[in-house]
Design an enzyme around this catalytic site. Sequence first.
Site, short mmCIF file in Angstrom:
data_model
loop_
_atom_site.label_atom_id
_atom_site.label_comp_id
_atom_site.label_asym_id
_atom_site.label_seq_id
_atom_site.Cartn_x
_atom_site.Cartn_y
_atom_site.Cartn_z
N ARG A 129 -3.15 3.14 8.59
CA ARG A 129 -3.49 2.00 7.73
C ARG A 129 -2.36 0.98 7.71
O ARG A 129 -1.21 1.34 7.46
CB ARG A 129 -3.73 2.49 6.30
CG ARG A 129 -4.49 3.78 6.24
CD ARG A 129 -4.43 4.42 4.84
NE ARG A 129 -5.09 3.63 3.82
CZ ARG A 129 -5.12 3.95 2.54
NH1 ARG A 129 -4.48 5.04 2.12
NH2 ARG A 129 -5.74 3.18 1.68
N LYS A 139 0.84 -1.20 0.00
CA LYS A 139 0.00 0.00 0.00
C LYS A 139 0.87 1.24 0.00
O LYS A 139 0.64 2.18 -0.78
CB LYS A 139 -0.91 -0.03 1.23
CG LYS A 139 -2.11 0.87 1.14
CD LYS A 139 -2.93 0.83 2.41
CE LYS A 139 -3.78 -0.42 2.51
NZ LYS A 139 -4.38 -0.60 3.85
N HIS A 178 -15.82 -8.97 0.54
CA HIS A 178 -14.83 -9.87 1.16
C HIS A 178 -14.89 -11.27 0.55
O HIS A 178 -13.88 -11.83 0.14
CB HIS A 178 -15.08 -9.93 2.67
CG HIS A 178 -14.16 -10.85 3.40
ND1 HIS A 178 -14.47 -12.17 3.66
CD2 HIS A 178 -12.91 -10.65 3.90
CE1 HIS A 178 -13.45 -12.73 4.30
NE2 HIS A 178 -12.50 -11.83 4.46
N SER A 206 17.35 -40.64 -14.62
CA SER A 206 16.04 -40.05 -14.39
C SER A 206 15.90 -39.96 -12.88
O SER A 206 15.97 -40.97 -12.18
CB SER A 206 14.95 -40.92 -15.00
OG SER A 206 13.70 -40.37 -14.70
N TYR A 242 14.58 -32.79 -19.30
CA TYR A 242 13.12 -32.92 -19.36
C TYR A 242 12.52 -33.19 -17.98
O TYR A 242 13.23 -33.63 -17.06
CB TYR A 242 12.71 -34.03 -20.34
CG TYR A 242 13.04 -35.44 -19.88
CD1 TYR A 242 12.16 -36.15 -19.07
CD2 TYR A 242 14.24 -36.05 -20.26
CE1 TYR A 242 12.48 -37.44 -18.64
CE2 TYR A 242 14.55 -37.33 -19.85
CZ TYR A 242 13.66 -38.03 -19.03
OH TYR A 242 13.97 -39.29 -18.60
N GLY A 274 14.26 -40.04 -9.60
CA GLY A 274 13.01 -40.50 -9.00
C GLY A 274 12.84 -39.73 -7.71
O GLY A 274 13.24 -40.18 -6.65
N ARG A 300 10.64 -48.52 -17.38
CA ARG A 300 11.32 -48.91 -16.14
C ARG A 300 11.10 -50.39 -15.88
O ARG A 300 9.96 -50.87 -15.88
CB ARG A 300 10.78 -48.10 -14.97
CG ARG A 300 11.43 -48.49 -13.65
CD ARG A 300 10.96 -47.63 -12.50
NE ARG A 300 9.58 -47.94 -12.12
CZ ARG A 300 8.93 -47.27 -11.17
NH1 ARG A 300 9.50 -46.26 -10.55
NH2 ARG A 300 7.69 -47.59 -10.87
N ARG A 308 -3.32 -0.97 -6.60
CA ARG A 308 -2.38 -2.09 -6.66
C ARG A 308 -2.73 -2.92 -7.89
O ARG A 308 -3.83 -2.81 -8.43
CB ARG A 308 -2.47 -2.94 -5.40
CG ARG A 308 -3.80 -3.63 -5.29
CD ARG A 308 -4.01 -4.29 -3.95
NE ARG A 308 -5.45 -4.36 -3.73
CZ ARG A 308 -6.03 -4.68 -2.61
NH1 ARG A 308 -5.31 -4.93 -1.54
NH2 ARG A 308 -7.33 -4.73 -2.51
N GLY A 312 -6.80 -10.15 7.90
CA GLY A 312 -6.42 -10.38 9.28
C GLY A 312 -5.49 -9.33 9.82
O GLY A 312 -5.27 -9.24 11.02
N CYS A 363 11.29 -38.03 -13.10
CA CYS A 363 10.02 -38.71 -13.33
C CYS A 363 9.18 -38.82 -12.06
O CYS A 363 8.18 -39.48 -12.04
CB CYS A 363 10.27 -40.09 -13.92
SG CYS A 363 11.21 -41.18 -12.85
N ASN A 409 10.36 -38.95 -5.88
CA ASN A 409 9.50 -39.43 -4.78
C ASN A 409 10.32 -40.29 -3.82
O ASN A 409 10.36 -40.04 -2.62
CB ASN A 409 8.35 -40.29 -5.32
CG ASN A 409 7.43 -39.50 -6.22
OD1 ASN A 409 7.49 -38.27 -6.27
ND2 ASN A 409 6.59 -40.21 -6.95
N MET A 423 -4.57 -5.43 10.80
CA MET A 423 -5.45 -4.48 11.47
C MET A 423 -6.25 -3.65 10.47
O MET A 423 -5.72 -3.17 9.47
CB MET A 423 -4.66 -3.53 12.36
CG MET A 423 -5.60 -2.78 13.30
SD MET A 423 -4.80 -1.42 14.14
CE MET A 423 -4.94 -0.15 12.91
P1 ADP Z 1 -7.64 -1.95 3.35
O1 ADP Z 1 -6.26 -2.44 3.54
O2 ADP Z 1 -8.65 -2.77 4.03
O3 ADP Z 1 -7.94 -1.68 1.92
P2 ADP Z 1 -7.38 0.89 3.70
O4 ADP Z 1 -6.22 1.36 4.47
O5 ADP Z 1 -7.28 0.99 2.25
O6 ADP Z 1 -7.72 -0.58 4.15
O7 ADP Z 1 -8.57 1.72 4.24
C1 ADP Z 1 -9.88 1.31 4.44
C2 ADP Z 1 -10.83 2.29 3.80
O8 ADP Z 1 -10.61 3.60 4.30
C3 ADP Z 1 -10.66 2.36 2.32
O9 ADP Z 1 -11.93 2.51 1.73
C4 ADP Z 1 -9.85 3.60 2.13
O10 ADP Z 1 -10.08 4.14 0.87
C5 ADP Z 1 -10.36 4.49 3.26
N1 ADP Z 1 -9.32 5.44 3.68
C6 ADP Z 1 -8.10 5.13 4.12
N2 ADP Z 1 -7.39 6.25 4.38
C7 ADP Z 1 -8.20 7.27 4.12
C8 ADP Z 1 -8.05 8.68 4.19
N3 ADP Z 1 -6.90 9.23 4.56
N4 ADP Z 1 -9.10 9.43 3.84
C9 ADP Z 1 -10.24 8.87 3.45
N5 ADP Z 1 -10.46 7.56 3.37
C10 ADP Z 1 -9.45 6.77 3.70
MG MG Z 2 11.23 -45.34 -7.09
MG MG Z 3 -7.83 -0.39 0.83
#
Ligand code: ADP
Ligand code: MG
Ligand code: MG
Length: 905
Positions: A97, A28, A457, A788, A876, A790, A637, A341, A106, A856, A792, A108
């Site tokens: 973020r 990010k 999600h 060859s 191969y 093997g 073989r 991304r 998972g 193989c 495994n 934060m």
């Molecule tokens: P994630 O990794 O779950 O995508 P983000 O860090 O991108 O989390 O943020 C979660 C949401 O908050 C996203 O919709 C993002 O666009 C929004 N967001 C993050 N930072 C800001 C900011 N500075 N101003 C407004 N919206 C934000």
């Molecule tokens: Mg064998």
């Molecule tokens: Mg995001």
Amino acid sequence: MPETTSQQKFVYDFTEGNKDLKDLLGGKGANLAEMTNLGLPVPPGFTITTEACKVYLDSGSEPTALRDEVSAHLEALEKRMGKKLGQADDPLLVSVRSGAKFSMPGMMDTVLNIGLSDASVAGLAAQAGDERFAWDSYRRLIQMFGKTVLGVDGELFEEALDEAKRAKGVTTDVDLDAADLKRLVEDFKATVAKETGRDFPQEPREQMDLAIRAVFDSWNGDRAKLYRRQERIPGDLGTAVNICSMVFGNLGPDSGTGVAFTRDPASGHQGVYGDYLQNAQGEDVVAGIRNTVPLADLERIDKASYAQLMQIMETLETHYKDLCDIEFTIERGKLWMLQTRVGKRTAGAAFRIATQLVDQGLIDEAEALQRVTGAQLAQLMFPRFDEKAKTDLLGRGIAASPGAAVGKAVFDSYTAVKWSRSGEKVILIRRETNPDDLDGMIASEGILTSRGGKTSHAAVVARGMGKTCVCGAEELEVDTKRRRMTAPGGIVIEEGEVVSIDGSTGKVYRGEVPVVPSPVVEYFEGRADGAAEDADELVKAVHRVMTYADGGRRLQVRANADNAEDAARARRFGAQGIGLCRTEHMFLGERREMVERLILADHEDERDEALKALLPLQKSDFVELFEAMDGLPVTVRLLDPPLHEFLPDITDLSVRVALAEARHEPHENELRLLQAVHKLHEQNPMLGLRGVRLGLVIPGLFAMQVRAIAEAAAERRNAGGDPHAEIMIPLVGTVQELEIVREEAERVIAEVEQATGTDLGLTLGTMIELPRAALTAGQIAEAAEFFSFGTNDLTQTVWGFSRDDVEASFFTAYLEKGIFGVSPFETIDRDGVGSLVRAAAEAGRATRPDLKLGVCGEHGGDPDSVHFFHEVGLDYVSCSPFRIPVARLEAGRAAALGKGGSDSR
Ligand code: ADP
Ligand code: MG
Ligand code: MG
């Protein structure tokens, strides 16, 4: 352990980074920097490096220099924005973020609006001229901060919010006014105090520091750890933290927030794909709290921002030369980019996009090969639903991740895991999923949700896992409490009832729908022409990518096949020969009796007779095989498994003997057989009388097999064919074993050549599947024209465990403890088994420069292993027929990597 040095820099302004610094700034952060430097409208901010996180994780506290560095960057940000964090009359607010090198569920959740407090909420209201907005932002802060940083149960806030809506008789949060939200803030603060024993922190910098630390801590959360294990992401990378000045999508109808893809992540088609939500902040757009509108509607809502967004999307695609996904916010008509991304995509889209980008001139063929994987190709070869089948359609949702999945309906993760452990196939049905559902999603054949779009999600995670997913099937009412789903017309599906979901069309069916082969398999089978104008779009793309791969690869791909039918299929799939024809299957069925006679033979005559009876049968097997593989090499073989595998089960036989005895029936033969079985019984058959050892102690056995091969080859040659047989001796540990077998074989071959007047050009080689063979490969190559590997057996003998025994008993524990990233039977263990392969290849070639080298074991069809075999210079790989396309593709990718194609993921 990361060192803290005085020069080390822990904080980078967005203007200082770039997209190639993902290790340091996380994905990010690196991409925020890249967008900033592209001149795109990104709210200013800075990134705390993964190095800082590593120090924290190792030592338990932030590096000492970090606080000052953060202060310096914060001051610069404040100066630039003309206001201070949390300043009472005009507060600067930021988001905190998380962002690791790989995006990871998972970690934060982002906390928005940091810096707001009792003191500054009025200032924010005054500045924006909108009191409702200020209180809405504040309640969001307490809610997000309370949940993610302070660990308060999020439900408590949700319930309070629902209660406020109910009390007012409204359904959405936008209908709550400033006074309502102010009351809610008081409620939330009381909840925080009650649940945590402390007041919600009013000091802006303390809010920020606590959030930063919470991001660091989330690296080792259970969900993140589970995901890393699943995806084989190292546990010591750490996460970066992004501090980003806030922009507000919740400032009224001229504001909003959205997500977009630069092209369709399911099909690769160019167009406008995304969702937008007016007067909303952050995750609102994907959380399903209100109905989003399709991105195309933004054109009507805010034409200027829409046009700018389209422009930016094009800039990003051209710059990244790939599909990008995007998060943006519009604040009172001003567009802000918050994330981008290289976007996840389905397997089918990966192939299409790769070829589309080649056509657009954005990437070359070598690069196109890096945009797809063997695993994705394998996914496309899964069967799909039969279009002609009679079906019972329940409803329709969004086709979020392709595939055809059939299973019993379950309505929670726990049941999904429990049922799948007992061998049931299940479909996880939820209103929407959240990270707590990850275990259940992994355990399911497919995932069905009634809410959320292509970016929900469920959709994102399922695509990542390659699982079938239909989401947002709104006409299906999911009742998780009562464990049932109701379709239009009142049709009720209870837990346990079978449903079928089609991730390519979004259709949901009651009962089991039969499946048919995928068009990609039809193509490999030669039943569809990938080069034809009117070919299926996906087939065309696969055909082109396979052509790139075949054009560039150095490794040949052969098949493991031991009958004409498999050989023919392998050939259609592109096999360049057979790398392993096992002969043991040829000793089963009705021939088992002859093997019994061979084993029971008391003297030479009996044995010779048994062998004589087997010879023509063996020969005809080979004739068929050589015909199917005419012109291509076929490695045969000689018999490998312990003999007793061809004898009846010891218990069955004992019972038969006992019964016959009791009934006073003749049982002479059974008794002899029983004695033989006892005699041949082994404690560790894998390490017993098998392979070349058998050939050396059962006179005539290998000679018979060699004769069958030679005669079959002669017959084919005389019939105008072009057989290329290679005779392979298994389980050799020392060159002396090989020399003895070789002498005998050469004598037999010479006899056949003379008798038939042919020159057969047969070669003799060996498997390298024992550590001793690998270690003495230089000597063994004196007597072998090819090796060859093997892998495994080599894996079993190097590790000292037998696959059948260990996979079920302790492998899961080893995988969970992270001792293995992946089973060494699935992907070659480069450091151990692999280094033996490398050394043996080198030593063999030192002795005999034209030594042919192949593999193989099943690793021959495993993507990672194919790359390894390419690196160590084998000629191969050989794998089961169905995996041949994957091996071809990966061999091409491995070669392209060396030729300028970059590993973009
Ligand atoms: P994630 O990794 O779950 O995508 P983000 O860090 O991108 O989390 O943020 C979660 C949401 O908050 C996203 O919709 C993002 O666009 C929004 N967001 C993050 N930072 C800001 C900011 N500075 N101003 C407004 N919206 C934000
Ligand atoms: Mg064998
Ligand atoms: Mg995001």
